[in-house]
Motif scaffolding. Structure first.
Motif, PDB file in Angstrom:
ATOM      1  N   GLY A 134       0.816  -1.207   0.000  1.00 26.81           N
ATOM      2  CA  GLY A 134       0.000   0.000   0.000  1.00 26.81           C
ATOM      3  C   GLY A 134       0.851   1.260   0.000  1.00 26.81           C
ATOM      4  N   GLU A 135       0.179   2.396  -0.077  1.00 26.49           N
ATOM      5  CA  GLU A 135       0.883   3.676  -0.101  1.00 26.49           C
ATOM      6  C   GLU A 135       1.549   3.936   1.240  1.00 26.49           C
ATOM      7  OE1 GLU A 135       0.036   8.364  -1.300  1.00 26.49           O
ATOM      8  OE2 GLU A 135      -1.616   6.919  -1.194  1.00 26.49           O
ATOM      9  N   ARG A 136       2.785   4.401   1.160  1.00 28.67           N
ATOM     10  CA  ARG A 136       3.533   4.687   2.390  1.00 28.67           C
ATOM     11  C   ARG A 136       3.226   6.130   2.823  1.00 28.67           C
ATOM     12  NH1 ARG A 136       4.509   0.845  -1.345  1.00 28.67           N
ATOM     13  NH2 ARG A 136       6.379   1.748  -2.281  1.00 28.67           N
ATOM     14  N   THR A 137       2.377   6.272   3.808  1.00 31.97           N
ATOM     15  CA  THR A 137       1.942   7.591   4.276  1.00 31.97           C
ATOM     16  C   THR A 137       2.057   7.660   5.799  1.00 31.97           C
ATOM     17  OG1 THR A 137      -0.356   6.890   4.563  1.00 31.97           O
ATOM     18  CG2 THR A 137       0.278   7.729   2.382  1.00 31.97           C
ATOM     19  N   PRO A 138       2.066   8.872   6.356  1.00 28.41           N
ATOM     20  CA  PRO A 138       2.052   8.988   7.822  1.00 28.41           C
ATOM     21  C   PRO A 138       0.797   8.345   8.422  1.00 28.41           C
ATOM     22  CG  PRO A 138       2.693  11.081   6.825  1.00 28.41           C
ATOM     23  CD  PRO A 138       2.249  10.187   5.697  1.00 28.41           C
ATOM     24  N   SER A 177      23.391   0.960   0.437  1.00 28.67           N
ATOM     25  CA  SER A 177      24.501   0.511   1.291  1.00 28.67           C
ATOM     26  C   SER A 177      24.328  -0.911   1.810  1.00 28.67           C
ATOM     27  CB  SER A 177      24.642   1.465   2.485  1.00 28.67           C
ATOM     28  OG  SER A 177      23.408   1.537   3.201  1.00 28.67           O
ATOM     29  N   TYR A 178      23.131  -1.481   1.684  1.00 26.69           N
ATOM     30  CA  TYR A 178      22.871  -2.776   2.299  1.00 26.69           C
ATOM     31  C   TYR A 178      23.033  -3.947   1.341  1.00 26.69           C
ATOM     32  CZ  TYR A 178      18.418  -1.349   0.236  1.00 26.69           C
ATOM     33  OH  TYR A 178      17.461  -0.879  -0.626  1.00 26.69           O
ATOM     34  N   ILE A 179      23.321  -3.668   0.044  1.00 29.36           N
ATOM     35  CA  ILE A 179      23.473  -4.751  -0.923  1.00 29.36           C
ATOM     36  C   ILE A 179      24.279  -4.255  -2.117  1.00 29.36           C
ATOM     37  CG2 ILE A 179      21.435  -4.325  -2.361  1.00 29.36           C
ATOM     38  CD1 ILE A 179      20.901  -7.386  -2.217  1.00 29.36           C
ATOM     39  N   LYS A 180      24.877  -5.172  -2.838  1.00 24.83           N
ATOM     40  CA  LYS A 180      25.639  -4.848  -4.031  1.00 24.83           C
ATOM     41  C   LYS A 180      24.719  -4.214  -5.084  1.00 24.83           C
ATOM     42  CE  LYS A 180      28.473  -7.082  -7.592  1.00 24.83           C
ATOM     43  NZ  LYS A 180      29.030  -8.388  -8.066  1.00 24.83           N
ATOM     44  N   HIS A 181      25.217  -3.168  -5.708  1.00 23.74           N
ATOM     45  CA  HIS A 181      24.429  -2.478  -6.736  1.00 23.74           C
ATOM     46  C   HIS A 181      24.103  -3.430  -7.892  1.00 23.74           C
ATOM     47  CE1 HIS A 181      22.574   0.806  -8.653  1.00 23.74           C
ATOM     48  NE2 HIS A 181      23.521   1.076  -9.546  1.00 23.74           N
ATOM     49  N   GLY A 182      22.859  -3.383  -8.344  1.00 25.01           N
ATOM     50  CA  GLY A 182      22.398  -4.293  -9.381  1.00 25.01           C
ATOM     51  C   GLY A 182      21.650  -5.484  -8.839  1.00 25.01           C
ATOM     52  N   MET A 183      21.738  -5.676  -7.510  1.00 29.89           N
ATOM     53  CA  MET A 183      20.989  -6.756  -6.861  1.00 29.89           C
ATOM     54  C   MET A 183      19.803  -6.203  -6.088  1.00 29.89           C
ATOM     55  SD  MET A 183      22.524  -9.469  -7.788  1.00 29.89           S
ATOM     56  CE  MET A 183      21.861 -10.693  -6.673  1.00 29.89           C
ATOM     57  N   ASP A 184      19.505  -4.917  -6.296  1.00 32.88           N
ATOM     58  CA  ASP A 184      18.452  -4.250  -5.542  1.00 32.88           C
ATOM     59  C   ASP A 184      17.161  -4.175  -6.360  1.00 32.88           C
ATOM     60  OD1 ASP A 184      20.093  -2.640  -7.175  1.00 32.88           O
ATOM     61  OD2 ASP A 184      19.188  -0.824  -6.385  1.00 32.88           O
ATOM     62  N   ALA A 185      16.090  -3.781  -5.685  1.00 31.71           N
ATOM     63  CA  ALA A 185      14.782  -3.618  -6.325  1.00 31.71           C
ATOM     64  C   ALA A 185      14.124  -2.377  -5.728  1.00 31.71           C
ATOM     65  CB  ALA A 185      13.907  -4.847  -6.113  1.00 31.71           C
ATOM     66  N   ALA A 186      14.149  -1.296  -6.492  1.00 31.06           N
ATOM     67  CA  ALA A 186      13.592  -0.033  -6.011  1.00 31.06           C
ATOM     68  C   ALA A 186      12.072  -0.043  -6.108  1.00 31.06           C
ATOM     69  CB  ALA A 186      14.158   1.128  -6.826  1.00 31.06           C
ATOM     70  N   VAL A 187      11.428   0.600  -5.152  1.00 36.29           N
ATOM     71  CA  VAL A 187       9.971   0.789  -5.198  1.00 36.29           C
ATOM     72  C   VAL A 187       9.655   2.225  -4.793  1.00 36.29           C
ATOM     73  CG1 VAL A 187       9.306  -1.614  -4.776  1.00 36.29           C
ATOM     74  CG2 VAL A 187       9.728  -0.100  -2.830  1.00 36.29           C
ATOM     75  N   ALA A 188       8.630   2.782  -5.397  1.00 41.06           N
ATOM     76  CA  ALA A 188       8.130   4.114  -5.042  1.00 41.06           C
ATOM     77  C   ALA A 188       6.680   4.176  -5.474  1.00 41.06           C
ATOM     78  CB  ALA A 188       8.950   5.210  -5.721  1.00 41.06           C
ATOM     79  N   PRO A 228       3.276   5.645  -6.869  1.00 41.49           N
ATOM     80  CA  PRO A 228       2.622   4.392  -7.245  1.00 41.49           C
ATOM     81  C   PRO A 228       3.228   3.732  -8.481  1.00 41.49           C
ATOM     82  CG  PRO A 228       1.419   6.216  -8.206  1.00 41.49           C
ATOM     83  CD  PRO A 228       2.631   6.814  -7.528  1.00 41.49           C
ATOM     84  N   TYR A 229       4.297   4.358  -9.048  1.00 38.59           N
ATOM     85  CA  TYR A 229       4.741   3.950 -10.380  1.00 38.59           C
ATOM     86  C   TYR A 229       5.882   2.933 -10.388  1.00 38.59           C
ATOM     87  CZ  TYR A 229       1.927   8.012 -11.574  1.00 38.59           C
ATOM     88  OH  TYR A 229       0.903   8.905 -11.696  1.00 38.59           O
ATOM     89  N   THR A 230       6.769   3.003  -9.434  1.00 41.42           N
ATOM     90  CA  THR A 230       7.900   2.077  -9.420  1.00 41.42           C
ATOM     91  C   THR A 230       7.559   0.911  -8.509  1.00 41.42           C
ATOM     92  OG1 THR A 230       9.424   3.933  -9.731  1.00 41.42           O
ATOM     93  CG2 THR A 230      10.370   1.836  -9.012  1.00 41.42           C
ATOM     94  N   ASP A 231       7.460  -0.272  -9.107  1.00 38.94           N
ATOM     95  CA  ASP A 231       6.957  -1.428  -8.367  1.00 38.94           C
ATOM     96  C   ASP A 231       7.905  -2.604  -8.546  1.00 38.94           C
ATOM     97  OD1 ASP A 231       5.265  -2.953  -6.817  1.00 38.94           O
ATOM     98  OD2 ASP A 231       3.586  -2.950  -8.230  1.00 38.94           O
ATOM     99  N   PHE A 232       7.814  -3.539  -7.630  1.00 37.21           N
ATOM    100  CA  PHE A 232       8.460  -4.836  -7.817  1.00 37.21           C
ATOM    101  C   PHE A 232       7.355  -5.881  -7.899  1.00 37.21           C
ATOM    102  CE2 PHE A 232       9.846  -8.852  -5.785  1.00 37.21           C
ATOM    103  CZ  PHE A 232      10.610  -9.315  -6.847  1.00 37.21           C
ATOM    104  N   LYS A 233       7.380  -6.671  -8.982  1.00 38.03           N
ATOM    105  CA  LYS A 233       6.349  -7.693  -9.174  1.00 38.03           C
ATOM    106  C   LYS A 233       7.008  -9.020  -9.543  1.00 38.03           C
ATOM    107  CE  LYS A 233       2.857  -4.450 -10.975  1.00 38.03           C
ATOM    108  NZ  LYS A 233       1.989  -4.136 -12.139  1.00 38.03           N
ATOM    109  N   PHE A 234       6.413 -10.088  -9.058  1.00 36.20           N
ATOM    110  CA  PHE A 234       6.821 -11.411  -9.520  1.00 36.20           C
ATOM    111  C   PHE A 234       5.580 -12.264  -9.721  1.00 36.20           C
ATOM    112  CE2 PHE A 234       6.557 -12.228  -4.949  1.00 36.20           C
ATOM    113  CZ  PHE A 234       6.071 -13.534  -4.871  1.00 36.20           C
ATOM    114  N   ARG A 235       5.715 -13.253 -10.577  1.00 34.74           N
ATOM    115  CA  ARG A 235       4.621 -14.182 -10.843  1.00 34.74           C
ATOM    116  C   ARG A 235       4.982 -15.558 -10.296  1.00 34.74           C
ATOM    117  NH1 ARG A 235       4.162 -13.378 -15.719  1.00 34.74           N
ATOM    118  NH2 ARG A 235       2.158 -12.291 -15.864  1.00 34.74           N
ATOM    119  N   ASN A 236       4.026 -16.182  -9.636  1.00 34.12           N
ATOM    120  CA  ASN A 236       4.218 -17.568  -9.230  1.00 34.12           C
ATOM    121  C   ASN A 236       3.940 -18.442 -10.442  1.00 34.12           C
ATOM    122  OD1 ASN A 236       4.359 -20.077  -8.086  1.00 34.12           O
ATOM    123  ND2 ASN A 236       2.540 -19.850  -6.810  1.00 34.12           N
TER     124      ASN A 236
END
Length: 280
Positions: free
Chosen positions: A170-174, A226-237, A239-247
């Motif tokens: 969901g949306e990250r809000t206060p 800082s917590y992982i090697k660059h290129g192994m990350d998955a940015a989210v924001a 509502p447009y930047t998402d991480f999705k996977f399919r089972n």
């Protein structure tokens, strides 16, 4: 029919109350037999079309779709499946219309068993993919990570289903409890509500990758986190930047996520090989 014709001839000769008497006689000959009940509802002399309306009204409040087995989002305890109830209206109407006089019928439902049941869920215990990253940052950042982990924890992803991080978290809000913490914006690190949530999506991405599930959507940060090697990350924001996977496996999987010993851990549970066993 001869008797009906004779009665109609007699009524016509008398010439009194023809419309109402005719309707009464017609119902007695072509409606439901006398003394027929559906549970406590008298059905005698109703026409088939009227019977259908009554039956549809009676079953409407009793219809229940099947409910598959699930997990309590907070405790992870199994929520047992529940069978649904379906009513064959055509058969019920036929049974009423053809019932002998003075018959009492019950409104019998047909159980509908869900495809994914409790005995299937308890079999999803194999760790298919497991990944962790170090807990770093301010208390507010850790708070945001913990909130997002709670949101994805104990999520069942059915075969063919697409898991969307933004939809699940969901949306990250206060108002949703998220706090200000550093986020990567372009080539800079700036304060933002929900800072730290990308560590959750990154850890999830790597667990999913190790589980061999299909990655549908992923973007990396513009600068290395800082917590992982660059290129192994998955940015989210939102509502447009998402991480999705399919089972894309033939069996359901479960997303598990929490902070353990100062590690952000996400692991995917399922069943390696074979099929889920039905228990009768």
């Amino acid at each position: 029919m001869r008797r009906l014709a004779g009665l109609l001839l007699l009524i016509t000769t008398l010439g009194v109350g023809l419309p109402s008497v005719y309707r009464t006689i017609h119902r007695r000959f072509f409606g439901v037999n006398a003394g027929v009940y559906l549970e406590e509802r008298a059905m005698e002399y109703y026409y088939p079309g009227e019977v259908r309306v009554i039956v549809e009204q009676m079953v409407r409040s009793r219809l229940r779709p099947p409910s598959p087995a699930g997990l309590d989002k907070v405790t992870g305890e199994i929520v047992p499946h529940e069978d649904g109830i379906y009513f064959d209206v055509d058969k019920i109407v036929h049974d009423i219309v053809t019932a002998p006089a003075h018959t009492k019928l019950d409104l019998e439902g047909i159980p509908v068993v869900p495809l994914f049941r409790t005995e299937h869920l308890v079999q999803l215990t194999d760790v298919l993919g497991d990944f962790s990253t170090p807990v770093i940052g301010s208390p507010d950042r850790v708070h945001n990570i913990r909130l997002s982990l709670q949101a994805i924890n104990n999520t069942i992803v059915m075969p063919g289903e697409v898991f969307s991080f933004n939809e699940v978290v969901g949306e990250r809000t206060p108002e949703a409890g998220y706090r200000n913490a550093p986020i990567i914006l372009g080539e800079a690190v700036v304060p933002g509500v929900g800072g730290g949530v990308c560590q959750t999506s990154t850890t999830l991405y790597n667990a999913v990758r190790l589980a061999g599930l299909e990655i549908v959507e992923r973007r990396i940060h513009s600068i290395a986190p800082s917590y992982i090697k660059h290129g192994m990350d998955a940015a989210v924001a939102w509502p447009y930047t998402d991480f999705k996977f399919r089972n894309d496996s033939p069996l359901p999987v479960i997303v598990k996520a929490e902070i353990q010993k100062w590690r952000v851990r996400v692991w995917i549970l399922g069943k390696e090989g074979g099929e889920l066993v039905d228990v009768f």
